[in-house]
Design an enzyme around this catalytic site. Sequence first.
Site, mmCIF file in Angstrom:
data_model
loop_
_atom_site.group_PDB
_atom_site.id
_atom_site.type_symbol
_atom_site.label_atom_id
_atom_site.label_comp_id
_atom_site.label_asym_id
_atom_site.label_seq_id
_atom_site.Cartn_x
_atom_site.Cartn_y
_atom_site.Cartn_z
ATOM 1 N N ASN A 1 -1.224 4.164 -30.233
ATOM 2 C CA ASN A 1 -1.372 2.737 -30.453
ATOM 3 C C ASN A 1 -2.251 2.011 -29.369
ATOM 4 O O ASN A 1 -2.989 0.864 -29.987
ATOM 5 C CB ASN A 1 -0.103 1.964 -30.157
ATOM 6 N N ALA B 1 7.834 -1.106 -40.302
ATOM 7 C CA ALA B 1 7.277 -1.997 -41.500
ATOM 8 C C ALA B 1 6.294 -3.012 -41.046
ATOM 9 O O ALA B 1 5.317 -3.216 -41.879
ATOM 10 C CB ALA B 1 8.379 -2.690 -41.976
ATOM 11 N N HIS B 2 6.486 -3.430 -39.955
ATOM 12 C CA HIS B 2 5.416 -4.718 -39.451
ATOM 13 C C HIS B 2 3.982 -4.199 -39.254
ATOM 14 O O HIS B 2 3.073 -4.945 -38.881
ATOM 15 C CB HIS B 2 6.130 -5.428 -38.364
ATOM 16 N N THR C 1 25.301 -3.897 -41.450
ATOM 17 C CA THR C 1 25.019 -4.556 -42.829
ATOM 18 C C THR C 1 23.639 -4.467 -43.135
ATOM 19 O O THR C 1 22.769 -4.867 -42.156
ATOM 20 C CB THR C 1 25.439 -5.872 -42.742
ATOM 21 N N CYS D 1 1.313 -6.776 -18.118
ATOM 22 C CA CYS D 1 2.055 -7.424 -17.441
ATOM 23 C C CYS D 1 3.348 -6.998 -16.913
ATOM 24 O O CYS D 1 4.148 -6.834 -17.592
ATOM 25 C CB CYS D 1 2.132 -9.034 -17.702
HETATM 26 C C1 LIG Z 1 3.251 4.049 -31.579
HETATM 27 C C2 LIG Z 1 4.242 3.017 -31.692
HETATM 28 N N1 LIG Z 1 5.510 3.428 -31.411
HETATM 29 C C3 LIG Z 1 6.608 2.465 -31.458
HETATM 30 C C4 LIG Z 1 6.375 1.192 -31.623
HETATM 31 C C5 LIG Z 1 7.433 0.166 -31.731
HETATM 32 O O1 LIG Z 1 7.658 -0.233 -33.001
HETATM 33 P P1 LIG Z 1 8.702 -1.136 -33.415
HETATM 34 O O2 LIG Z 1 8.003 -2.646 -32.870
HETATM 35 O O3 LIG Z 1 8.980 -1.181 -35.086
HETATM 36 O O4 LIG Z 1 10.000 -1.270 -32.594
HETATM 37 C C6 LIG Z 1 5.270 0.640 -31.910
HETATM 38 C C7 LIG Z 1 4.959 -0.776 -32.075
HETATM 39 O O5 LIG Z 1 4.293 -1.380 -31.026
HETATM 40 C C8 LIG Z 1 4.003 1.776 -31.759
HETATM 41 O O6 LIG Z 1 2.775 1.134 -31.984
#
Ligand SMILES: Cc1ncc(COP(=O)(O)O)c(C=O)c1O
Length: 387
Positions: free
Chosen positions: A159, A208-209, A247, A332
Amino acid sequence: MKSIYLDYAATTPCAPEVADAIAACLTLEGNFANPASRSHRYGWQAEQAVETARGQVASLIGADTREIVWTSGATESNNLAVKGFVEALRREQPQAPLHIITSAIEHKAILDTVAYLEAWHKVDVTYLAPNADGLIQPTQVADALTENTCLVTLMAVNNELGTMTDIPAIANILKRHKALLHVDAAQAVGKLEVNVNDWGVDMLSVSAHKFYGPKGIGALYVRRDPQVPLVSQIHGGGHERGMRSGTLPTHQLVGFGEAARLVSEQLAMDEARIRELRDRLWAGISELGDVWINGHPEARVANHLNVSFAAVDGEILLASLAKVAVSSGSACTSASVEPSYVLKAIGRSDQLAHAGLRLSVGRYTTEEEIDFAITEISRVVSLLRKQ
Ligand SMILES: Cc1ncc(COP(=O)(O)O)c(C=O)c1O
């Protein structure tokens, strides 16, 4: 003040089509009901919408619909995969030594989960170190396997760096071992072609986001043949075939499904355009000199650029970049501003890690925005270097 959003790796806005689909599920006239309500038409319609979404998400990653478990996002998917699997093994053999392989540059949703198992469930964990390009090599996994290894959990795309892991090669190594493979694909789905069968994974986390769907919803792919044993981490009404109670949020799932449908249609087109924009951004920024790409320059997804600037204070850099929304190389904590553990793990000095910026491009980024960002970043960095 004009501000440019270049933080698509943190989250994406909902696609307008997704927002419309969600809105159509909220009111009395819409598909608002509880999908578990079996006694009336409202419930049946909601259930049908949820199952359509399940099909859309399954199809995006090449899975069977029965292999999709809805969750609240990749954090929960990672928790369910790792803790749920270890707990299932513990029930069979309470005293068996268990070993997990992961990497030092996983998202905290994995690192904190395996640390919990290490501290409270007597699980040994090996944290593979990335090379200077941020890559974890399949041979490292082969070398770390022991007879007690039950699970390998690695991310498909990092990420912070955007670097990719060769998941099929790792799956291939595990064919000769009993350990299962879980992949955190939060940053991969929607950016790469992901196919759970071609990749050979046993579990895979999706959010999803990260691809124009709503926040607060995700999925865990759980292989059926052979069935991965999992113990539910959220108990309640036995939803999701007993793996995750609660739910189901019809509107979120319909939005998730629509986002999956859109991204599977647009992936190749989006990817080519986004790569061009990202490369344009790098070409512009690199003219500043004394700026480095963090992570392998080629083995990374099209939308990511992570750069560090020499001779610049990271905190002041971020504070001065008010017109460009990006992520920094610092995190931070309650006491201080720490350099990113990922940038530290690939050998960056504290100064370069602090002065790191993650710039991530998305479906709605324009060429004008990229040019604006180049001008703004160049202006700010040049100014700070003169001070
Ligand atoms: C590699 C990775 N794993 C897990 C997550 C966490 O995902 P969520 O925000 O859907 O909990 C993220 C999001 O920042 C991510 O980039």
